[in-house]
Write a protein that holds these residues in place. Structure first.
Motif, short mmCIF file in Angstrom:
data_model
loop_
_atom_site.label_atom_id
_atom_site.label_comp_id
_atom_site.label_asym_id
_atom_site.label_seq_id
_atom_site.Cartn_x
_atom_site.Cartn_y
_atom_site.Cartn_z
N ILE A 1 -44.74 -0.79 -36.59
CA ILE A 1 -45.32 -2.13 -36.68
C ILE A 1 -45.92 -2.59 -35.35
O ILE A 1 -47.01 -3.13 -35.31
N SER A 2 -45.18 -2.35 -34.27
CA SER A 2 -45.62 -2.95 -33.01
C SER A 2 -46.46 -2.00 -32.16
O SER A 2 -47.00 -2.40 -31.15
N GLY A 3 -46.55 -0.74 -32.58
CA GLY A 3 -47.40 0.19 -31.84
C GLY A 3 -46.66 1.01 -30.80
O GLY A 3 -47.23 1.93 -30.23
N SER A 4 -45.39 0.69 -30.52
CA SER A 4 -44.63 1.57 -29.62
C SER A 4 -43.14 1.38 -29.88
O SER A 4 -42.70 0.29 -30.25
N VAL A 5 -42.38 2.48 -29.71
CA VAL A 5 -40.94 2.41 -30.03
C VAL A 5 -40.22 1.62 -28.94
O VAL A 5 -40.30 1.95 -27.76
N HIS A 6 -39.59 0.53 -29.32
CA HIS A 6 -38.73 -0.21 -28.40
C HIS A 6 -37.56 -0.76 -29.21
O HIS A 6 -37.71 -1.20 -30.34
N TYR A 7 -36.38 -0.68 -28.60
CA TYR A 7 -35.14 -0.97 -29.34
C TYR A 7 -34.58 -2.36 -29.04
O TYR A 7 -33.50 -2.68 -29.49
N ASP A 8 -35.31 -3.16 -28.25
CA ASP A 8 -34.68 -4.40 -27.76
C ASP A 8 -34.49 -5.47 -28.84
O ASP A 8 -33.76 -6.44 -28.61
N ASN A 9 -35.09 -5.31 -30.01
CA ASN A 9 -34.75 -6.19 -31.14
C ASN A 9 -33.79 -5.49 -32.10
O ASN A 9 -32.79 -6.09 -32.50
N VAL A 10 -34.10 -4.23 -32.46
CA VAL A 10 -33.25 -3.59 -33.48
C VAL A 10 -31.81 -3.36 -32.99
O VAL A 10 -30.86 -3.52 -33.75
N ALA A 11 -31.64 -3.01 -31.71
CA ALA A 11 -30.27 -2.71 -31.23
C ALA A 11 -29.36 -3.95 -31.27
O ALA A 11 -28.27 -3.89 -31.85
N PRO A 12 -29.78 -5.10 -30.68
CA PRO A 12 -28.88 -6.26 -30.81
C PRO A 12 -28.74 -6.75 -32.25
O PRO A 12 -27.66 -7.18 -32.65
N CYS A 13 -29.82 -6.66 -33.02
CA CYS A 13 -29.76 -7.11 -34.42
C CYS A 13 -28.72 -6.27 -35.18
O CYS A 13 -27.94 -6.80 -35.96
N TYR A 14 -28.67 -4.99 -34.92
CA TYR A 14 -27.74 -4.08 -35.60
C TYR A 14 -26.33 -4.21 -35.02
O TYR A 14 -25.34 -4.37 -35.75
N LEU A 15 -26.24 -4.16 -33.67
CA LEU A 15 -24.91 -4.04 -33.04
C LEU A 15 -24.34 -5.37 -32.57
O LEU A 15 -23.14 -5.47 -32.31
N GLY A 16 -25.19 -6.40 -32.43
CA GLY A 16 -24.74 -7.71 -31.96
C GLY A 16 -24.69 -7.82 -30.44
O GLY A 16 -24.78 -6.82 -29.73
N GLY A 17 -24.57 -9.05 -29.94
CA GLY A 17 -24.38 -9.31 -28.52
C GLY A 17 -25.62 -9.09 -27.68
O GLY A 17 -26.75 -9.12 -28.17
N LEU A 18 -25.37 -8.89 -26.37
CA LEU A 18 -26.44 -8.63 -25.40
C LEU A 18 -26.45 -7.11 -25.19
O LEU A 18 -25.43 -6.53 -24.82
N GLN A 19 -27.59 -6.47 -25.45
CA GLN A 19 -27.65 -5.01 -25.42
C GLN A 19 -28.66 -4.53 -24.39
O GLN A 19 -29.76 -5.07 -24.29
N LEU A 20 -28.26 -3.50 -23.65
CA LEU A 20 -29.14 -2.87 -22.66
C LEU A 20 -29.52 -1.48 -23.17
O LEU A 20 -28.65 -0.68 -23.50
N MET A 21 -30.83 -1.21 -23.23
CA MET A 21 -31.29 0.09 -23.71
C MET A 21 -31.14 1.12 -22.59
O MET A 21 -31.65 0.91 -21.49
N LEU A 22 -30.48 2.24 -22.91
CA LEU A 22 -30.23 3.27 -21.89
C LEU A 22 -31.07 4.52 -22.17
O LEU A 22 -31.66 5.09 -21.26
N GLU A 23 -31.08 4.92 -23.42
CA GLU A 23 -31.89 6.07 -23.85
C GLU A 23 -31.73 7.31 -22.96
O GLU A 23 -32.70 7.93 -22.55
N GLU A 24 -30.51 7.58 -22.61
CA GLU A 24 -30.16 8.78 -21.84
C GLU A 24 -28.85 9.33 -22.40
O GLU A 24 -28.04 8.55 -22.93
N GLN A 25 -28.62 10.62 -22.24
CA GLN A 25 -27.37 11.27 -22.63
C GLN A 25 -26.96 10.93 -24.07
O GLN A 25 -25.78 10.73 -24.35
N GLY A 26 -27.94 10.83 -24.94
CA GLY A 26 -27.64 10.55 -26.34
C GLY A 26 -27.18 9.12 -26.62
O GLY A 26 -26.71 8.81 -27.70
#
Ligand code: ATP
Ligand code: HSE
Length: 309
Positions: A134-159
């Protein structure tokens, strides 16, 4: 039947472009987010309801919920015939993570219905891919907190895609959606392709400082670090009245104020309910542009996507 609710989220939280996000819920108990239900059926169908249903694409196959079903079935390797219902309560192109709400609710509902064939990590990867369509590039800053809750920091390393950061319980998050649409893809297209070295150094200092302040429980320092030098200077032009609304919010007692995701929603942080109410009044009177706009006083939603039925 499985029914999943997925809450609104604030992408970027000013200081973490594409790498920081927060889920929020109104303190009055109302549900600010989308719901998706899945029921057994002989063939696939998608029914759409809700306040913002008229803003969805008329072709059902363009609905991101249909694409969630298709990708889920492809990933688990079997076609699962179901009747899906999307309650579209989130305005589209709002900066409240509207597409993320639909994606997260749809995938969590399918996974629940199918008996959990996918892990949390696999689901997050699918959520990022669909948000990227939808937005033209993969970014998790909406889906991760929406799914997991709270304040989330995207790390995208070591799985690891995302981990939670401790926020401040005393903060109220005032969310003001003015009622107009801003396309995330367009709001991304106007950003510079390159940034000056000094800006990169400052951005690293601000984001590093914010995360440090959260972990060391220094609320004042966290607020001071909450500055957006990556997107806000360029996106303000897309948001009528944003600069004035920000000034009014700070004058009314907000500690920090910024663009939620790619806008037009504005968020303001207050540490007392009375300040949050005064900020809300300013935003109702000076930021809303039509009847579709609204202002909610929220808290961080620490639960994320959840089963309602
Ligand atoms: N279920 C859905 N919910 C929201 N948007 C959808 C959905 N299905 C398809 N779309 C389309 O996706 C686009 C929404 O993209 P965009 O990223 O700008 O909005 P958004 O996710 O609502 O924004 P934001 O994350 O800033 O709230 C619109 O063109 C809309 O028609
Ligand atoms: N991080 C994304 C969020 C969009 O909701 C952006 O600012 O473009």
């Amino acid at each position: 039947m499985v029914k999943i609710y997925a809450p609104a989220s604030i992408g970027n939280v000013s200081v973490g472009f594409d790498v920081l996000g927060a889920a929020v819920s109104p303190i009055d108990g109302s549900l600010l987010g989308d719901c998706v239900s899945v029921e057994e059926a002989e063939t696939f169908s998608l029914t759409t309801l809700g306040r913002f249903v008229s803003k969805l694409p008329s072709d059902p196959e363009q609905n991101i919920v249909y694409q969630c079903w298709e990708l889920f079935c492809e990933t688990v390797g079997r076609t699962i015939p179901v009747a899906m219902t999307l309650e579209k309560n989130m305005p589209v192109g709002s900066g409240l993570g509207s597409s993320a709400c639909s994606v997260v609710a749809a995938l969590v509902a399918m996974n629940e219905f199918a008996g959990h064939p996918l892990t949390e990590h696999q689901l997050l990867l699918l959520m990022g891919e669909l948000e990227g369509r939808i937005s033209g590039s993969v970014h998790y800053d909406n889906v991760a907190p929406c799914y997991l809750g709270g304040l989330q920091l995207m790390l995208e390393e070591q799985g690891i895609i995302s981990q939670s950061v401790p926020a401040f319980d005393e903060w109220y998050w005032v969310m003001a959606y003015p009622g107009i649409k801003v396309s995330t893809a367009e709001a991304r297209a106007i950003l510079p392709a390159h940034y000056a070295k000094a800006d990169i150094v400052r951005h690293g200092r601000l984001l590093g400082g914010f995360i440090h302040a959260c972990h060391s429980r220094q609320a004042k320092l966290a607020i001071a670090m909450m500055q957006d030098i990556v997107a806000e200077p360029y996106r303000t032009q897309l948001l009528p009245g944003f600069a004035q609304a920000r000034e009014r919010s700070l004058a009314a007692g907000a500690l920090a104020c910024g663009i939620s995701g790619s806008g037009p929603t504005l968020f303001a942080i207050c540490d007392t309910l009375s300040a949050a109410e005064q900020v809300k009044e300013q935003l109702v009177n000076h930021y809303l542009q039509n009847d579709e706009g609204f202002v909610h006083i929220c808290r961080l939603d620490t639960t994320g996507a959840r089963k309602l039925g």
